[in-house]
Design an enzyme around this catalytic site. Structure first.
Site, PDB file in Angstrom:
ATOM      1  CE  LYS A   1      -6.621   8.743   7.781  1.00 35.42           C
ATOM      2  NZ  LYS A   1      -7.425   7.725   8.194  1.00 35.42           N
TER       3      LYS A   1
ATOM      4  CE  LYS B   1      -3.161   2.594   3.033  1.00 33.95           C
ATOM      5  NZ  LYS B   1      -4.079   2.748   4.011  1.00 33.95           N
TER       6      LYS B   1
ATOM      7  CG  ASP C   1      -5.529   8.038   4.469  1.00 31.75           C
ATOM      8  OD1 ASP C   1      -6.445   8.697   3.626  1.00 31.75           O
ATOM      9  OD2 ASP C   1      -5.594   6.971   5.021  1.00 31.75           O
TER      10      ASP C   1
ATOM     11  NE  ARG D   1     -10.880  -1.199   3.360  1.00 32.22           N
ATOM     12  CZ  ARG D   1     -11.775  -1.326   4.650  1.00 32.22           C
ATOM     13  NH1 ARG D   1     -12.668  -1.789   4.568  1.00 32.22           N
ATOM     14  NH2 ARG D   1     -11.143  -0.723   5.540  1.00 32.22           N
TER      15      ARG D   1
ATOM     16  CG  ASP E   1      -1.917   5.339   4.599  1.00 31.30           C
ATOM     17  OD1 ASP E   1      -2.023   4.308   5.284  1.00 31.30           O
ATOM     18  OD2 ASP E   1      -3.200   5.599   4.301  1.00 31.30           O
TER      19      ASP E   1
ATOM     20  CG  ASP F   1     -10.125   7.543   6.228  1.00 36.47           C
ATOM     21  OD1 ASP F   1      -8.920   7.611   5.677  1.00 36.47           O
ATOM     22  OD2 ASP F   1     -10.018   7.801   7.423  1.00 36.47           O
TER      23      ASP F   1
ATOM     24  CD  GLU G   1      -6.895   5.311   2.128  1.00 36.17           C
ATOM     25  OE1 GLU G   1      -7.629   5.526   2.786  1.00 36.17           O
ATOM     26  OE2 GLU G   1      -5.618   5.009   2.778  1.00 36.17           O
TER      27      GLU G   1
HETATM   28  N1  BES Z   1      -4.351   4.773   6.772  1.00 35.55           N
HETATM   29  C1  BES Z   1      -5.510   4.248   7.455  1.00 35.55           C
HETATM   30  C2  BES Z   1      -5.136   3.460   8.360  1.00 35.55           C
HETATM   31  C3  BES Z   1      -4.369   3.748   9.642  1.00 35.55           C
HETATM   32  C4  BES Z   1      -4.623   4.341  10.900  1.00 35.55           C
HETATM   33  C5  BES Z   1      -2.862   3.639   9.299  1.00 35.55           C
HETATM   34  C6  BES Z   1      -3.706   4.737  11.907  1.00 35.55           C
HETATM   35  C7  BES Z   1      -1.987   4.115  10.512  1.00 35.55           C
HETATM   36  C8  BES Z   1      -2.516   4.436  11.614  1.00 35.55           C
HETATM   37  C9  BES Z   1      -6.770   4.023   6.371  1.00 35.55           C
HETATM   38  O1  BES Z   1      -6.789   4.181   5.193  1.00 35.55           O
HETATM   39  C10 BES Z   1      -8.088   4.105   7.065  1.00 35.55           C
HETATM   40  O2  BES Z   1      -8.091   5.289   7.085  1.00 35.55           O
HETATM   41  N2  BES Z   1      -8.671   3.310   7.449  1.00 35.55           N
HETATM   42  C11 BES Z   1      -9.818   3.398   8.046  1.00 35.55           C
HETATM   43  C12 BES Z   1     -10.934   2.308   7.589  1.00 35.55           C
HETATM   44  C13 BES Z   1     -12.342   2.691   7.930  1.00 35.55           C
HETATM   45  C14 BES Z   1     -12.899   4.138   7.223  1.00 35.55           C
HETATM   46  C15 BES Z   1     -13.240   1.821   7.420  1.00 35.55           C
HETATM   47  C16 BES Z   1      -9.919   3.445   9.745  1.00 35.55           C
HETATM   48  O3  BES Z   1      -9.012   2.373  10.207  1.00 35.55           O
HETATM   49  O4  BES Z   1     -10.489   3.885  10.504  1.00 35.55           O
HETATM   50 ZN    ZN Z   2      -4.922   5.031   4.637  1.00 38.65          ZN
HETATM   51 MN    MN Z   3      -7.641   6.089   5.137  1.00 37.13          MN
END
Ligand code: BES
Ligand code: ZN
Ligand code: MN
Length: 513
Positions: free
Chosen positions: A287, A275, A280, A361, A298, A357, A359
């Site tokens: 966010k 990834k 992000d 996947r 990220d 968010d 993204e």
């Molecule tokens: N990049 C984030 C996940 C992340 C969180 C990485 C903390 C490093 C530290 C990812 O893209 C994300 O935002 N995931 C969301 C998914 C949700 C919207 C289903 C999450 O984990 O909140």
């Molecule tokens: Zn992310």
């Molecule tokens: Mn994200």
């Protein structure tokens, strides 16, 4: 960059800024670890007493600086804690050596040369000490020490301390093949981990898909890795709807980079998918403040994949390793993907984007499908994918999911072997229905509970039939916000590179399936 040498000098005669010795927790106070006999002798055999007087006990992470007695050429002795002393005749744990060497190297930043007289019973121990020292010496200073235009004339901005310049291993046998190989391996792996750390730490105004791809192209050339870059036009032509959908909100367009290391006698091919969200923001599902300051991290999965492919090439492993970097910047704008949009992915499947968010996947799905087309023996993807995995496993452990139980176990064991903390996680089928979409084949979000597993189940649908696949969610350990410890600095850590390199070695050795 820190240099590594296998010294033929004894600890007493080595000319260096410091000598590093180990101190362990014994039953009745600190004990000096093997390897430091000559140093202890210079203290009249009283080094343990001196350390105890100073309050040292040999705990992991403990560092005690002492002036060297006459009889040693080096002016300073640095005693680093190794934790509990092993039972009689037992060896020190490789990870304890790695961490102690890392703490020492970090403490010695600004110095020119240090001799490491830590317990070294085998080539493997020497490799661990070298790895720990080279990783612990790391510092990200590219953006510090600039010109100070308002400083009074003549006042120099000295800039940050530079990493320890030379690590001399005293316990290693310089003429022994196994020791030399272990040292060379440690240098290649540590340098590539440090390269990954540099990429992760580089601010996102300088590191974006195009510039990341350029770095990969240059490094590939240098190290015998073939690099192909699909730019936006090529992605449109190929129908990479996931990468394009995530990247379309940014002025910096997405890229898919293919890295290939091949060995003429390889029997197996390992595909790695990373990834690579260079920033992000969350996109339209923006966010909140407090959740975006570290999101330059990220792309840690892509950095790990990149580092691993180059390391495999430098080590000349008898295996083919293909790396896929799924690069995009996730930004909100008038062109950005909206919650409610449907993307047609590279696989042909449609995805309803309920949360922009989620993204990672989406870009991984396209890369997984593309990687599957080449029918590798196994695919491993690495991603800072979910906050849910951080809630589940904390900041130092990554989750391992797979469509193959034996493969998942073997990755967990490989990680343990190299001193990386991981834990097997399930992919419960019942969580799939939460991603049912009334409009598309699947939604990019499901139930909130078990969010890390939901993300894993989403990815699984984009892996080719019959291919063993594992997913490493490194959202916790990829970026370290606390105080440095052992060989782990603040910022990008290079999490999972050691596991992936070892996995490639095991694949080369025919240890996997
Ligand atoms: N990049 C984030 C996940 C992340 C969180 C990485 C903390 C490093 C530290 C990812 O893209 C994300 O935002 N995931 C969301 C998914 C949700 C919207 C289903 C999450 O984990 O909140
Ligand atoms: Zn992310
Ligand atoms: Mn994200």
């Amino acid at each position: 960059m820190t240099a590594l040498t296998l010294s033929t000098a004894g600890a007493a005669t080595l000319r260096a800024d410091a000598l590093v010795v180990g101190v362990a927790k014994g039953a009745k106070g600190p004990v000096v670890a093997p390897g430091a006999e000559a140093v202890d002798k210079a203290f009249d055999g009283k080094l343990a007493d001196v350390l105890e007087t100073l309050g040292a006990c040999g705990a992991e992470g403990e560092v005690t600086k002492l002036p060297a007695p006459s009889g040693l050429k080096a002016p300073v002795v640095l005693a680093v804690g190794l934790g509990r002393a092993p039972e009689r005749d037992g060896a020190y744990d490789a990870e304890a050596l790695r961490r102690a060497a890392g703490s020492a190297a970090r403490t010695l930043s600004g110095s020119k040369k240090a001799g490491f007289a830590l317990p070294t019973e085998s080539a493997e121990d020497a490799g661990a000490i070298a790895e720990g020292a080279l990783l612990g010496a790391y510092a990200f200073t590219a953006y510090q020490g600039g010109e100070d235009r308002i400083a009074p004339k003549g006042a120099k901005n000295k800039g940050p301390k530079q990493p320890l310049a030379e690590v001399a291993l005293l316990g290693a046998k310089p003429r022994d093949k196994a020791y030399k190989a272990a040292a060379e391996r440690a240098v290649a792996v540590a340098e590539e981990i440090n390269r990954a750390r540099d990429l992760i730490n580089t601010p996102p105004n300088d590191l974006y898909p195009e510039s990341f791809a350029a770095v990969a192209t240059a490094a590939g050339k240098e190290h015998g890795v073939k690099v192909q870059v699909l730019d936006e036009k090529a992605l449109v032509k190929g129908g990479f709807g996931g990468l394009l959908g995530v990247g379309q909100g940014s002025t910096h367009g997405p890229r898919l980079v293919r890295l290939a290391y091949t060995h003429p006698k390889a029997e197996k091919t390992l595909a790695l998918v990373g990834k690579g969200i260079t920033y992000d923001s969350g996109g339209i599902s923006l966010k909140p403040a407090g959740h975006n300051e570290t999101m330059k991290c990220d792309m840690s999965g892509a950095a790990a994949v990149f580092a691993t492919v180059v390391a495999a090439s430098r080590l000349g492993l008898r295996v083919n390793v293909t790396g896929w970097l799924a690069l995009a910047e996730n930004m909100p704008s008038g062109n950005a993907t909206r919650p409610g949009d449907v993307l047609r992915m590279y696989s042909g499947k449609t995805v309803e984007v309920l949360n922009t968010d989620a993204e990672g996947r989406l870009v991984l799905a396209d890369a997984l499908t593309r990687a599957s087309e080449e029918n590798p023996d196994a695919i491993v993807d690495v991603a800072t994918l979910t906050g849910a995995m951080v809630l589940a496993l904390g900041n130092r452990t990554f989750g391992v999911m797979s469509n193959d139980d034996a493969f998942r176990t073997s990755i967990h064991e490989t990680a343990e072997e190299v001193g990386e903390a991981s834990w097997p996680m399930p992919l419960p089928a019942d969580l799939r229905k939460g991603m049912d979409s009334p409009t598309a084949d699947i939604a990019n979000m499901g139930e909130r509970m078990g969010g890390g597993l939901v993300a894993g189940l989403f990815l699984k649908e984009f892996v080719g039939e019959g291919i063993a696949w594992a997913h490493l969610d490194i959202a916790g350990p990829a970026f370290h916000e606390g105080a440095p410890y052992g060989y782990t600095p603040k910022g990008g850590t290079g999490s999972s590179v050691r596991t992936l390199v070892r996995l490639a070695e095991r694949t080369a050795d025919g240890d996997l399936g």
